[in-house]
Write an enzyme that holds these catalytic residues in place. Structure first.
Site, mmCIF file in Angstrom:
data_model
loop_
_atom_site.group_PDB
_atom_site.id
_atom_site.type_symbol
_atom_site.label_atom_id
_atom_site.label_comp_id
_atom_site.label_asym_id
_atom_site.label_seq_id
_atom_site.Cartn_x
_atom_site.Cartn_y
_atom_site.Cartn_z
ATOM 1 N N GLY A 1 123.406 -3.671 52.475
ATOM 2 C CA GLY A 1 123.025 -2.650 53.398
ATOM 3 C C GLY A 1 124.127 -1.209 53.291
ATOM 4 N N LYS B 1 131.947 -6.776 61.417
ATOM 5 C CA LYS B 1 132.237 -7.983 62.064
ATOM 6 C C LYS B 1 132.327 -9.406 61.044
ATOM 7 C CE LYS B 1 129.529 -7.324 66.323
ATOM 8 N NZ LYS B 1 128.422 -7.695 66.975
ATOM 9 N N GLY C 1 120.445 -8.464 52.606
ATOM 10 C CA GLY C 1 120.486 -9.646 52.829
ATOM 11 C C GLY C 1 120.796 -10.750 51.859
ATOM 12 N N ARG D 1 114.365 1.712 45.838
ATOM 13 C CA ARG D 1 113.654 0.486 45.240
ATOM 14 C C ARG D 1 112.710 0.919 44.491
ATOM 15 N NH1 ARG D 1 114.337 -3.375 50.861
ATOM 16 N NH2 ARG D 1 116.467 -4.040 50.358
HETATM 17 C C1 3PG Z 1 115.459 -6.214 53.087
HETATM 18 O O1 3PG Z 1 114.971 -4.890 53.217
HETATM 19 O O2 3PG Z 1 116.529 -6.521 53.350
HETATM 20 C C2 3PG Z 1 114.234 -6.914 52.372
HETATM 21 O O3 3PG Z 1 113.013 -6.287 52.193
HETATM 22 C C3 3PG Z 1 113.874 -8.180 53.112
HETATM 23 O O4 3PG Z 1 113.230 -7.776 54.324
HETATM 24 P P1 3PG Z 1 113.212 -8.850 55.589
HETATM 25 O O5 3PG Z 1 114.757 -8.846 56.020
HETATM 26 O O6 3PG Z 1 112.244 -8.186 56.569
HETATM 27 O O7 3PG Z 1 112.868 -10.199 55.214
#
Ligand code: 3PG
Ligand code: MG
Length: 398
Positions: A356, A199, A379, A37
């Site tokens: 992820g 899932k 996310g 990142r």
């Molecule tokens: C992540 O790592 O998915 C983002 O930085 C968002 O973080 P968060 O899920 O704590 O909002």
């Protein structure tokens, strides 16, 4: 991109530019363990600094719940950020608003870079509080959001602030939006989506949206077992969300109605235990023994998917096809990822991956760099695939 302003739309020389980055990087014992990142944010910061802006970086780190907590300080990220910036010094301020922040900004010269402490040390951040956003906005002249991976959060530093200052997408945000739009909004067809992971319960909206947009949906990982079960296939001791059978059937119905071909594994690698090196063998998918679990797609499935992928123009990938963390159950993911990478290199395919585990799986397969685009987002990438407008992106629209 015409919907968004970019760095090209501003004269930044001598201006103070607030850049929302995502410095929420993995850290162990005070050291950043994955700098992706930071590396991907660096071009935006360097471009602004080289144009003579005073660059002030905002970010969250972890989830400190609105309180200053030294365990969630951004200070230990400074050395890794400096390294990502080719050795340029990065100043640090102990707070992101108020006197400490103002004084640190005041000390910046043109071309200088400053990182402010974790915005989530203040309760106003996650509340998207106008007052707190005003405190942030008071520090600069222009707001640049370069944190696509945090754009699914409607927080003060991602949403409210964009309405208070002239704002634009940074280079990383721009690249993320361009790649996703090329893969999903105006893709070269056929489009194949590869969706794996454990899932379906966490990916129902995503699957429901994708079947309406892609030509083929390839399912793997634990979630494929839920679909197989819903079709009456005995998945033995495999991970499967049997209470999600109706939801799986609903998605199959939607896919049918939309003309999206849904592909499930035709064979599986089964084992009695979830363990590296566990004794395993390949079985046709309708012959999984009661005491065995499917831990990967089998070679016949790989062959079938390979044929389909060879006919595709666009591949969108989220989630591993098997238990990629342990050998030999990474073989299916590695083989399919390797093929996508090779076709991409030959210029026959646009490939976009994110979310992820996906990045970790592609990294492990050694093909991360061969994809057309790998998102930095977890996310936020998933919410985009769900067809949702991300608040941090919406706030940047002209
Ligand atoms: C992540 O790592 O998915 C983002 O930085 C968002 O973080 P968060 O899920 O704590 O909002
Ligand atoms: Mg997250």
């Amino acid at each position: 991109m015409s919907d968004f302003r970019t760095l090209d739309d501003f004269e930044v020389g001598g201006k103070t530019v607030l850049v929302r980055g995502d410095l929420n990087v993995p850290m162990k014992d005070g050291t950043v363990t994955d700098t992706t990142r930071l590396d991907r944010l660096a071009p935006t910061l360097l471009e602004l600094a080289d144009k003579g802006a005073k660059v002030v970086v905002l970010s969250h780190f972890g989830r400190p719940k609105g309180k200053a907590d030294p365990g969630f300080s951004l200070k230990p990220v400074v050395p890794a950020l400096e390294k990502a910036l080719g050795g340029r010094p990065v100043a640090f301020a102990e707070d992101c608003v108020g006197p400490a922040a103002e004084a640190a900004v005041g000390r910046l010269s043109d071309g200088g870079i400053l990182l402010l402490e974790n915005v989530r040390f203040h309760p106003g951040e996650e509340k998207n509080d106008e007052e707190f956003a005003r405190g942030l906005a008071a520090l600069g002249d222009i707001y640049i959001n370069d944190a696509f991976s945090a754009a699914h959060r409607a927080h003060a530093s991602t949403e409210a602030i964009a309405r208070l200052l002239p704002s634009a997408a940074g280079r990383l945000m721009q690249a993320e939006l361009e790649a996703l739009s090329r893969a999903l909004e105006k893709p070269a067809r056929p489009v194949v989506a590869v969706v794996g992971g454990a899932k379906i319960s966490t990916k129902l909206d995503l699957l429901g949206n994708l079947v309406g947009k892609v030509d083929m949906l390839v399912l793997g990982g634990g979630m494929a077992n839920t679909f197989l079960h819903a079709k009456g296939v005995n998945v033995g001791a495999s991970l499967a969300e049997k209470d999600m059978a109706d939801a799986a059937r609903e998605i199959m119905g939607k896919a049918d109605a939309a003309g999206c071909e849904l592909l499930l594994p035709v064979d599986g690698i089964v084992a009695a235990e979830f363990k590296a090196g566990a004794e395993s063998h390949d079985v046709p998918i309708d012959q999984v023994p009661d005491d065995r679990m499917i831990l990967d797609i089998g070679p016949k499935s790989v062959e079938m998917l390979s044929l389909k992928i060879q006919g595709a123009k666009t591949v969108l990938w989220n989630g591993p096809l098997g238990a990629f963390e342990i050998e030999p159950f990474d073989a299916g993911t590695n083989a399919v990822a390797g093929l996508v990478a090779a076709l991409t290199k030959e210029g026959r395919l646009l490939s976009v991956a994110g979310g992820g585990d996906t990045v970790a799986a592609l990294g492990k397969a050694g093909v991360e760099d061969a994809f057309s685009y790998v998102s930095t987002a977890g996310g936020a990438f998933l919410e985009w695939l769900e067809g949702k407008e991300l608040p941090g992106v919406a706030a940047l629209r002209r």
